[in-house]
Design an enzyme around this catalytic site. Structure first.
Site, PDB file in Angstrom:
ATOM      1  N   GLU A 198       0.683  -1.138   0.059  1.00  0.00           N
ATOM      2  CA  GLU A 198      -0.024  -0.020   0.075  1.00  0.00           C
ATOM      3  C   GLU A 198       0.691   1.310  -0.100  1.00  0.00           C
ATOM      4  OE1 GLU A 198      -3.134  -0.338   3.007  1.00  0.00           O
ATOM      5  OE2 GLU A 198      -4.095  -2.039   1.673  1.00  0.00           O
ATOM      6  N   GLU A 320      -4.873  -8.991  -0.724  1.00  0.00           N
ATOM      7  CA  GLU A 320      -5.600  -8.489   0.674  1.00  0.00           C
ATOM      8  C   GLU A 320      -7.281  -8.566  -0.045  1.00  0.00           C
ATOM      9  OE1 GLU A 320      -4.208  -5.601   3.041  1.00  0.00           O
ATOM     10  OE2 GLU A 320      -2.309  -6.057   2.746  1.00  0.00           O
TER      11      GLU A 320
HETATM   12  O1  AHR Z   1      -5.177  -6.402   6.555  1.00  0.00           O
HETATM   13  C1  AHR Z   1      -5.125  -5.258   7.348  1.00  0.00           C
HETATM   14  C2  AHR Z   1      -4.384  -4.053   6.810  1.00  0.00           C
HETATM   15  O2  AHR Z   1      -5.507  -3.750   5.686  1.00  0.00           O
HETATM   16  C3  AHR Z   1      -3.131  -4.160   6.020  1.00  0.00           C
HETATM   17  O3  AHR Z   1      -2.034  -3.975   6.919  1.00  0.00           O
HETATM   18  C4  AHR Z   1      -3.130  -3.095   5.178  1.00  0.00           C
HETATM   19  O4  AHR Z   1      -2.336  -3.552   4.149  1.00  0.00           O
HETATM   20  C5  AHR Z   1      -4.568  -2.995   4.716  1.00  0.00           C
HETATM   21  O5  AHR Z   1      -5.045  -1.606   4.747  1.00  0.00           O
END
Ligand code: AHR
Length: 516
Positions: A198, A320
């Protein structure tokens, strides 16, 4: 009329030539056995384990001296549960934690390891008891590929270069000798390296152009010994931000092997996301409609990637994904601990169906997260562990791993609640190496059963068996006191007649059929 047709479908074989989709109001799925698509890469079943809340500590790692049964410090129950679903790959150490992580803090004698503050997640102390050796050995024990996320946001490139060398070089160099002195002579395999996480947000709040330049730079110094291939994965877009993908592909596309988009399913907004249990049907529908957005997001990013990489060399990963609700009342807001219900199971099956439609470009995904965080597969408390409904979906779909995807058409009515609508039926299908065809079917409607006709084009099937996951309550979930409230059961609601299956799907259910 609908019921009559559905009943007829149970006992009447329908010749394929006479079959017209949408010619009545029955739910119809066509599985095209003669239209194979690219394989369902096993990495799409990847997991994500971050130093966040009890994701690692108490979730995976209790230490070798713990009273909780463990193998070299790893929880035995968790290890066994993960092996049973054949976890193919684990992403670690973050997440946002990755861009604050310094690998040297987590090697060497435990007593000498640095105690730092996990500034991103709850401000708790991090004693670095779980470091590189613990993660790499854990991946090996599980039988999973390691996907190591490098620190691009707050460390120089040499830190990542050295880390990769420490893990992968044969003994002889100072770094590899240090690894051996720390207990591991043989190099590990590191097939996937993330170039930051991110970078548009917690990884450094960068503009896409700057992030793409850094991706080129950091990627340059990630080098493997001869014979080892590494997939270099750029930090991808936030949800539907296609400008990010465009810039990353334009500037760094020739230097990366993958790009990792993040998309979370949030039924409300970031301030009031909604509860994990005790929700109403409105929340049910909003959640499922939100998760369906994944299809559009992948389609749009894939189209941008096609522009720069028509040969589809660079993989798209959703590294994710999953539901994100308000934390369980009374728990640390920085720990992201939430319950997991039948609704989450349906979120998972809908996403697997979506992923199956994009395997030409999508070659990896990581559910967030593996244990005790967000849409976890496992929850632990002391020496107890429960398998969540999401875990059971991973179990039911595990034969999709590396199987050939078969094209599927779904013609179904719309399920609506308070203006939120989605198709009532979702489906996907694969053929595994042994020739068994697996068909996943989901009925998202919490109130209405459906009889689905599944037409098997180009398939010769004589035997059907299956499993079903369903429950009476929309928020049915497993607790430490009642760990088996919801789990798969044998499914007997499918009948074959010629080249057609008739499948009775209860409301809010997931069925996995095995066809031989
Ligand atoms: O999964 C939780 C968080 O969500 C992670 O650390 C981040 O990459 C995302 O914003």
């Amino acid at each position: 009329m609908r019921l009559l047709l559905a009943a007829l479908a149970i006992c009447v074989a329908v010749p394929s030539s006479s079959y017209a989709m949408g010619d009545d109001d029955s739910e119809t799925v066509v599985v095209h056995g003669d239209r194979p698509a690219p394989k369902f890469d096993r990495h799409i079943f990847g997991q994500f384990a971050e130093h966040l809340g009890h994701g690692i500590y108490n979730g995976i790692w209790v230490g070798p001296r713990s009273k909780i049964p463990n193998i070299k410090g790893y929880r035995k129950d968790v290890l066994e549960a993960l092996k049973a679903i054949r976890v193919p790959e684990i992403r670690w150490p973050g997440g946002c934690f990755a861009d604050e992580y310094h690998w040297r803090d987590g090697i060497g004698p435990q007593a000498n390891r640095k105690v730092s503050i996990n500034t991103h997640w709850g401000g708790v102390t991090e004693d670095n008891a779980f470091g590189t050796h613990e993660f790499m050995d854990f991946s090996e024990l599980v039988g999973a590929d390691a996907y190591v996320s490098g620190n691009v946001g707050s460390a120089p490139p040499v830190e990542l270069a050295d880390w990769v060398q420490y893990m992968t070089s044969p003994v002889g160099s100072t770094l590899a000798n240090e690894r051996a002195a720390n207990g591991r002579k043989e190099p590990w395999r590191v097939p996937m390296v993330g170039l930051g996480n991110e970078l548009w947000g917690c990884g450094g709040n960068m503009r896409a152009e700057y992030a793409a330049d850094l991706t080129r730079r950091y990627g340059t110094f990630v080098k493997m010994p001869a014979g080892q291939h590494v997939m270099k994965i750029a930090s991808g877009a936030n949800s539907g931000d296609t400008d990010w993908t465009d810039t990353m592909m334009r500037i760094a596309g020739d230097k990366i092997d993958g790009i990792g988009v993040h998309y979370y399913t949030v039924p409300g907004n970031w301030d009031h996301k909604g509860a994990a249990t005790g929700f109403d049907e409105n929340q049910w529908a909003l959640t499922l409609a939100a998760t369906i957005r994944m299809d559009k997001i992948i389609t749009e990013h894939a189209a941008i990637m096609d522009k720069y990489d028509p040969a589809k060399r660079v993989a798209l990963l959703v590294d994710e994904w999953g539901t994100w609700y308000d934390v369980e009342p009374g728990t640390n807001p920085g720990f992201l601990y939430q319950q997991n219900s039948l609704r989450d199971a349906i979120v998972a099956s809908l996403n697997f169906d979506i992923f199956a439609r994009h395997t030409d470009r999508l070659r990896g995904a990581n559910i967030a997260q593996m244990v005790n965080v967000l849409q976890s597969l496992l929850l632990t408390e002391g020496d107890k562990m429960v398998k969540t409904p999401t875990y059971w979906v991973f179990d039911m779909y595990k034969d999709y791993q590396d199987a050939t995807v078969l094209a599927v058409d779904v013609d179904a009515r719309t399920y609506s609640k308070n203006g939120t609508s989605l198709k009532a039926i979702s489906a996907s299908a694969v053929r595994d190496a042994a020739g068994v065809v697996h068909v996943g079917l989901t009925n998202v409607d919490p109130n209405r059963a459906e009889t689905v006709r599944v037409k098997l084009d180009g398939l010769n099937v004589t035997h059907v068996s299956g499993r079903i996951l369903t429950a009476t309550a929309m928020d049915a979930h497993n607790t430490f006191g009642a760990p088996d409230t919801i789990r798969p059961a044998p499914f007997t609601g499918a009948r074959i007649s010629g080249q057609t299956l008739s499948v009775s799907l209860p409301p809010k259910s997931i069925v996995m059929l095995d066809l031989r």
